[in-house]
Write an enzyme that holds these catalytic residues in place. Structure first.
Site, short mmCIF file in Angstrom:
data_model
loop_
_atom_site.label_atom_id
_atom_site.label_comp_id
_atom_site.label_asym_id
_atom_site.label_seq_id
_atom_site.Cartn_x
_atom_site.Cartn_y
_atom_site.Cartn_z
N LYS A 28 42.67 73.73 10.97
CA LYS A 28 42.82 73.74 9.52
C LYS A 28 42.34 72.46 8.86
O LYS A 28 41.74 72.49 7.78
CB LYS A 28 44.28 74.01 9.16
CG LYS A 28 44.75 75.43 9.49
CD LYS A 28 46.20 75.63 9.09
CE LYS A 28 46.64 77.09 9.22
NZ LYS A 28 46.52 77.59 10.58
N LYS A 77 52.00 71.77 7.95
CA LYS A 77 51.34 72.86 8.67
C LYS A 77 50.65 72.33 9.92
O LYS A 77 49.95 71.32 9.87
CB LYS A 77 50.30 73.55 7.78
CG LYS A 77 50.87 74.22 6.55
CD LYS A 77 49.78 74.72 5.62
CE LYS A 77 49.02 75.87 6.20
NZ LYS A 77 48.07 76.44 5.21
N GLY A 131 49.84 82.75 12.06
CA GLY A 131 50.92 83.72 12.19
C GLY A 131 52.26 83.22 11.73
O GLY A 131 53.30 83.72 12.14
N GLY A 132 52.26 82.20 10.85
CA GLY A 132 53.52 81.69 10.33
C GLY A 132 54.18 80.64 11.19
O GLY A 132 55.20 80.07 10.80
N HIS A 155 48.87 85.00 -2.39
CA HIS A 155 47.93 84.94 -1.27
C HIS A 155 46.79 85.91 -1.57
O HIS A 155 46.98 87.12 -1.54
CB HIS A 155 48.64 85.32 0.03
CG HIS A 155 47.77 85.26 1.24
ND1 HIS A 155 48.14 84.58 2.38
CD2 HIS A 155 46.55 85.77 1.52
CE1 HIS A 155 47.19 84.69 3.30
NE2 HIS A 155 46.22 85.42 2.78
N HIS A 200 55.81 84.63 6.23
CA HIS A 200 54.37 84.40 6.34
C HIS A 200 53.62 85.54 7.02
O HIS A 200 52.44 85.42 7.31
CB HIS A 200 54.08 83.08 7.08
CG HIS A 200 54.76 81.90 6.48
ND1 HIS A 200 54.41 81.37 5.25
CD2 HIS A 200 55.80 81.13 6.93
CE1 HIS A 200 55.18 80.33 4.98
NE2 HIS A 200 56.03 80.17 5.97
N GLU A 254 40.68 82.89 3.10
CA GLU A 254 42.01 83.02 2.50
C GLU A 254 42.25 81.89 1.50
O GLU A 254 41.98 80.72 1.79
CB GLU A 254 43.08 83.01 3.59
CG GLU A 254 42.93 84.17 4.57
CD GLU A 254 44.18 84.40 5.41
OE1 GLU A 254 45.05 83.51 5.43
OE2 GLU A 254 44.26 85.46 6.05
N ARG A 257 37.17 86.94 12.01
CA ARG A 257 37.30 88.24 12.69
C ARG A 257 37.52 89.31 11.63
O ARG A 257 37.63 89.02 10.44
CB ARG A 257 38.50 88.22 13.64
CG ARG A 257 39.80 87.81 12.94
CD ARG A 257 41.01 87.96 13.81
NE ARG A 257 42.18 87.30 13.28
CZ ARG A 257 42.96 87.75 12.32
NH1 ARG A 257 42.66 88.89 11.72
NH2 ARG A 257 44.03 87.08 11.92
#
Length: 616
Positions: A119, A161, A167-168, A211, A238, A278, A300
C-alpha cells in the site's frame, strides 16, 4: 501475435470457477478444474471438461501450492491458467512461474502485481501519476514515537494500516493520541502474523466514508479503459456485503474526474487485464471530486464484477481471455456506457444471530430465485456440502433494473424467495440491510452496519400465519399430540421450531388444503417445525396409545419389545427424516401391546408403529 486460447485451467474453486467455466464454454474453450479432497464432488469439478486432484482439503496444501497447479496444467495440455480471485490471483511469483512454464497467465503482468501489492509503495506511485491519495504518512520510519507524531500532524481520528494488508486485517482506527501506541502494537502483531510484514502506514480517517471503486481494463496494445464505478460502502468489518453500480449520487463531472484518475493509475503500472482501483470518498457533503482519494488497486477480477457486467453489457471474463490471447480490447472508451442499475448481495453460509459464525453441512434444501432481472452465480448445489475449509460464500445474487429502486426491490425479492436448509445463511440480514432507510435513500457509508447492525442481525422468526399453515399440515398426521382439529376447545398447541418450544395458533385453513411439510420458509429464512410430542418432550401417542409415524422416514432404533412394561416419557423408537432424528415416547405408563416395525424399516406418514395399553 494473436492466438486464441483453446484450453484453460482454472486455479480456483466455487462460484468463480463455475463463472469462468461458463464463459469459456461459450467461447469454445476446453476447461480443466483442480480440486482438493473436500471438493471432489464440487460443482466446478462436475462442470469442467476435466478435473485434477491437487491435494488435501486445507488450501495451503492444495489451492495455494503453485507447483501442483502448474503441473496439472501441463499434464492436461492446458495452454493457460486463470486464477479467479483470492488464493494465488495476486501472487506475482506464481504469475511469473506460470509464464516461465510456457503457459499463458490470464492476469496482469507480475510487475504490475508487485507495484500495487504494498500500500505504501502504491500510494507513492499514484502520487507521481497525479492520482489523489488520502492524507497520511507512508514512509519507512516505523519508530512508534515518530509515527505518533505523524498521526497528531494528520489529525485524529486516524487509521493505522498494514502496508501488505487486505481483507480487513491489519487495520486499527485510533480516536485519540493516548490510544495510538497500543493500537499500533496490536496492528503490527496482526500484520506480522497474517502477512509476514509488520510495516504500517497512517491515514486520515474519513468520518463519513464511502467506498467507491472503478473497473479498469488494459490490453497488450497500450489501450486502457474504465467501465465506470461501483459503490461498495455497505460493509461489515471491512468486508463488502452489498455492492451496486453505478454509485448513488454520482454526477457526471465527479464520475469523469474519478474514472480518469483510475485510468491514470492503471497506465502508471502498464496494466493488462481486469483490475479495480479502489477509492475512499468523504461523503459528508455528497460526492465531490476533490474529496475522493486512492486507497489501493486489486490486480484481479473482483467478486462484485457482475454488477459492472449488468450495466455495461460486457462479459469481463471474455475480455480477460481475449486480452490474454493477445487481442486488443473489444471496445474503446466511447463505446462503453451505463444502462440501468445493478446490485449484488453475497449469500454466506453463516448465522448473523450468532455473531456470523460459519454454518457448514449438507445443503438438503438449496433453492434460489432469479426473479425477473435476476442472476445467480453459485458454486454449490442441493445435496452438496458446505465445508469448513473455505470462504463461506455460497452464492451471489445479482439484480438488474431500469433504476436503483427497481434493482433494490428485485434483489430483495430474490432474497425473500430463497430457501436454504439446514445450513444457515445471512439472507434475512441482507433483506434488513436493503430495507434500511439509509440504504433506500442511497446515503450509506461504511459505518452503517457498525452503528445499526444489531437490528439487522436479530434472529428472524416466521410470521404467525406461516406457523399456523405449517402446523395445520402437521397436526392431523401427528395423532400422538393428543387432540384433533375438530375438537371445539382446541385453540393452540406446542410445537418445536428449530428445537425450541413455540405455541402455535391452530385456527387457519383446513389441513386437507396443504401438503404435509416439516419446513417453514419465509423472507429468506427456513425453520424446521415438528410436533412437540413427536420429539419426546411430552409423550408420543394419542389417548388410545397408538403411536403413528408423524412423517415418512426410516426407523433407526427400536428401544422396546412387544410385552415390555413402559413408563410415561420412555423412548420407544427413533425415526430419521430429512437427516434429523425424532424420538417417539410413551404417552403414559403401560405395556407394549403391539410393535409393527424393526430398525431399518421405511415407514409412511400415519403408519401405526407401536400401540401402548394401560395396565389395569
Amino acid at each position: 501475435m494473436t492466438k486464441q486460447i483453446t484450453s484453460l485451467l482454472i486455479a480456483n474453486r466455487g462460484e468463480i470457477a463455475c463463472r469462468i467455466i461458463r464463459t469459456a464454454r461459450e467461447m469454445g474453450i476446453r476447461t480443466v478444474a483442480v480440486y482438493s479432497d473436500a471438493d471432489a464432488r464440487a460443482l466446478h469439478v462436475q462442470q469442467a471438461d476435466e478435473a485434477v486432484h491437487i491435494g488435501p482439503s486445507p488450501a495451503r496444501e492444495s489451492y495455494l501450492i503453485g507447483d501442483k497447479i502448474i503441473a496439472a496444467a501441463k499434464a492436461t495440455g492446458a495452454e493457460a491458467i486463470h486464477p479467479g480471485y483470492g488464493f494465488l490471483s495476486e501472487n506475482a511469483e506464481f504469475a511469473q512461474a506460470v509464464i516461465d512454464a510456457g503457459l499463458v497467465w490470464v492476469g496482469p503482468k507480475p510487475s504490475s502485481i508487485t507495484a500495487m501489492g504494498l500500500k505504501d509503495a502504491a500510494k507513492k506511485l499514484m502520487t507521481d501519476a497525479g492520482v489523489p491519495v488520502t492524507p497520511g504518512y507512508m514512509g519507512e520510519n516505523q519508530d512508534p514515537a515518530f509515527l505518533a507524531e505523524r498521526a497528531s500532524e494528520i489529525g485524529y481520528p486516524v487509521l493505522i494500516k498494514a502496508v501488505a494488508g487486505g481483507g480487513g486485517k491489519g487495520m486499527r482506527k485510533v480516536d485519540a493520541p493516548g490510544d495510538f501506541i497500543e493500537a499500533l502494537a496490536s496492528c503490527q502483531r496482526e500484520a506480522a502474523a497474517s502477512f509476514g510484514n509488520d510495516h504500517v502506514l497512517i491515514e486520515k480517517y474519513i468520518l463519513t466514508p464511502r467506498h467507491i471503486e472503478v473497473q479498469v481494463f488494459g490490453d497488450t496494445h497500450g489501450n486502457v479503459v474504465h467501465l465506470f464505478e461501483r459503490d461498495c460502502s455497505l460493509q461489515r468489518r471491512h468486508q463488502k456485503v452489498i455492492e451496486e453500480a453505478p454509485a448513488p449520487g454520482m454526477d457526471e463531472v465527479t464520475r469523469e474526474a474519478l474514472c480518469a484518475a483510475a485510468v491514470r493509475a492503471a497506465q502508471a503500472v502498464d496494466y493488462v487485464g481486469a483490475g479495480t482501483i479502489e477509492f475512499i470518498a468523504d461523503a459528508s457533503e455528497g460526492l465531490r471530486a476533490d474529496r475522493i482519494w486512492f486507497m489501493e488497486m486489486n490486480t484481479r477480477l473482483q467478486v462484485e464484477h457482475p454488477v459492472t457486467e449488468e450495466i455495461t453489457g460486457v462479459d469481463l471474463v471474455e475480455w480477460q481471455l481475449r486480452v490474454a490471447s493477445g487481442e486488443p480490447l473489444p471496445l474503446a472508451q466511447d463505446g462503453l456506457s451505463i444502462d440501468g442499475w445493478a446490485m449484488e448481495a453475497r449469500l454466506y453460509a453463516e448465522d448473523p444471530a450468532k455473531g456470523f459464525l460459519p454454518s457448514i453441512g449438507t445443503l438438503e434444501l438449496f433453492q434460489l430465485s432469479e426473479a425477473d432481472g435476476g442472476r445467480i452465480d453459485t458454486g454449490v448445489y442441493e445435496g452438496g456440502a458446505v465445508s469448513p475449509f473455505y470462504d463461506p460464500m455460497v452464492a451471489k445474487l445479482i439484480a438488474y433494473g431500469a433504476d436503483r429502486e427497481e434493482a433494490r426491490l428485485t434483489l430483495s425479492e430474490m432474497l425473500e424467495d430463497s430457501a436454504v436448509w439446514p445450513v444457515k445463511t445471512n439472507s434475512a440480514f441482507l433483506i434488513n440491510a436493503l430495507e434500511h432507510p439509509d440504504f433506500v435513500a442511497g446515503t450509506v457509508d461504511t459505518g452503517l452496519i457498525g452503528r445499526d447492525g444489531d437490528a439487522m442481525t436479530a434472529e428472524p422468526m416466521p410470521s404467525a400465519q406461516a406457523l399456523t399453515n405449517a402446523a395445520m399440515a402437521l397436526v392431523p398426521r401427528s395423532l400422538q399430540a393428543g387432540f384433533r382439529l375438530n375438537a371445539p376447545d382446541v385453540r393452540s398447541a406446542p410445537f418445536l421450531l428449530d428445537g425450541k418450544r413455540v405455541e402455535v395458533d391452530l385456527h387457519g385453513p383446513g389441513a386437507e388444503e396443504l401438503a404435509p411439510a416439516m419446513l417453514v420458509a419465509e423472507k429468506g429464512a427456513v425453520w424446521q417445525l415438528s410436533p412437540w410430542r413427536a420429539e419426546g418432550n411430552a409423550g408420543g401417542a394419542a389417548g388410545d396409545g397408538a403411536i403413528l409415524s408423524p412423517m415418512p422416514g426410516k426407523v433407526i432404533a427400536v428401544e422396546v419389545a412387544a410385552g415390555d412394561t413402559v413408563t410415561k416419557g420412555q423412548k420407544l423408537l427413533t425415526l430419521e427424516a430429512m437427516k434429523m432424528e425424532h424420538s417417539l415416547t410413551a404417552p403414559f405408563d403401560g405395556v407394549v401391546a403391539e410393535l409393527n416395525v424393526a430398525a431399518g424399516a421405511q415407514v409412511q406418514v400415519e403408519a401405526l408403529l407401536v400401540r401402548i395399553e394401560k395396565e389395569e
